[in-house]
Design an enzyme around this catalytic site. Structure first.
Site, PDB file in Angstrom:
ATOM      1  CG  ASN A   9      80.484  -4.618 -56.110  1.00  0.00           C
ATOM      2  OD1 ASN A   9      80.471  -4.868 -57.316  1.00  0.00           O
ATOM      3  ND2 ASN A   9      80.653  -3.403 -55.638  1.00  0.00           N
ATOM      4  CG  ASP A  65      86.008  -1.697 -46.956  1.00  0.00           C
ATOM      5  OD1 ASP A  65      84.812  -1.997 -47.147  1.00  0.00           O
ATOM      6  OD2 ASP A  65      86.339  -0.595 -46.481  1.00  0.00           O
TER       7      ASP A  65
END
Ligand code: IMP
Length: 193
Positions: A9, A65
């Site tokens: 990402n 996360d």
């Protein structure tokens, strides 16, 4: 020491590098790995990512996360944030879908928070976790063009002008859930240097 980031990402990588870039060398992993995020918690999923990248590249690894928890609808996003409304590939549409759910359910309780869990996988014997949270509310409409993911619908309580993360990405960089987790990680690195 060089650490690889277990994330593809680009936005997360940028936020992490901006925060820690001057202190340690952080490189994007040379290759993207397919990691099934089927853990029951942010911590479990962060560990799964870090472990997969460590096993493959045999280098200390940092994973992230994260997700948005809607207090009125905790089951909708949370650890499933990345998989919400797969029929909408664009995050602007996913954000709008979240807003529509509040409308459809006539829900006025809009408290929410972001969580970021970092997993620093130094070796199978040395695994550390760092967590940060940002509290806020879900906006009535999408606001701002910066940031990524659910940033346009999140109004952090701590913002002095009640701007969304997407309206003030610079402020986000130093105050977000990720910034808080990175700050703990930075303190940890200092104690070891
Ligand atoms: P993962 O941690 O990559 O599994 O996915 C987290 C999900 O939450 C994705 O849908 C992201 O777009 C979203 N997310 C994570 N961090 C942020 C953030 O800082 N701002 C907005 N959305 C985020």
């Amino acid at each position: 020491m060089s650490i690889i980031l277990a994330s593809q990402n680009e936005h997360k990588v940028k936020e992490i590098q901006e925060y820690l870039g001057r202190i340690i060398s952080l490189k994007k992993a040379p290759e993207a790995l397919e990691v099934i995020e089927d853990g029951q918690s942010f911590q479990e999923n962060a560990l799964k990512k870090a472990q997969a990248y460590y096993d493959k590249f045999q280098t200390p690894t940092l994973s992230d996360d994260s997700g948005l928890i809607l207090e009125a609808f905790p089951e909708i996003l949370g650890i499933h944030s990345a998989r919400f409304a797969p029929e909408f590939p664009e995050y602007s549409d996913k954000c709008q879908r979240v807003l529509d759910i509040y409308q459809e359910k006539k829900e006025s309780y809009r408290q929410a928070y972001f969580i970021c869990v970092l997993c620093y996988y130094l070796s199978p014997q040395e695994i550390y976790f760092f967590e940060g949270k940002s509290k806020g509310v879900i906006a009535e409409k999408l606001r701002g063009e910066g940031g990524f993911g659910y940033d346009p619908i999140f109004l952090p309580d701590a913002h002095p002008q009640s701007k969304s993360f997407a309206e003030d990405p610079e402020w986000k960089d130093s105050h977000s859930h990720r910034a808080k987790a990175l700050e703990s990680f930075r303190e940890f690195l200092k104690t070891r240097s």
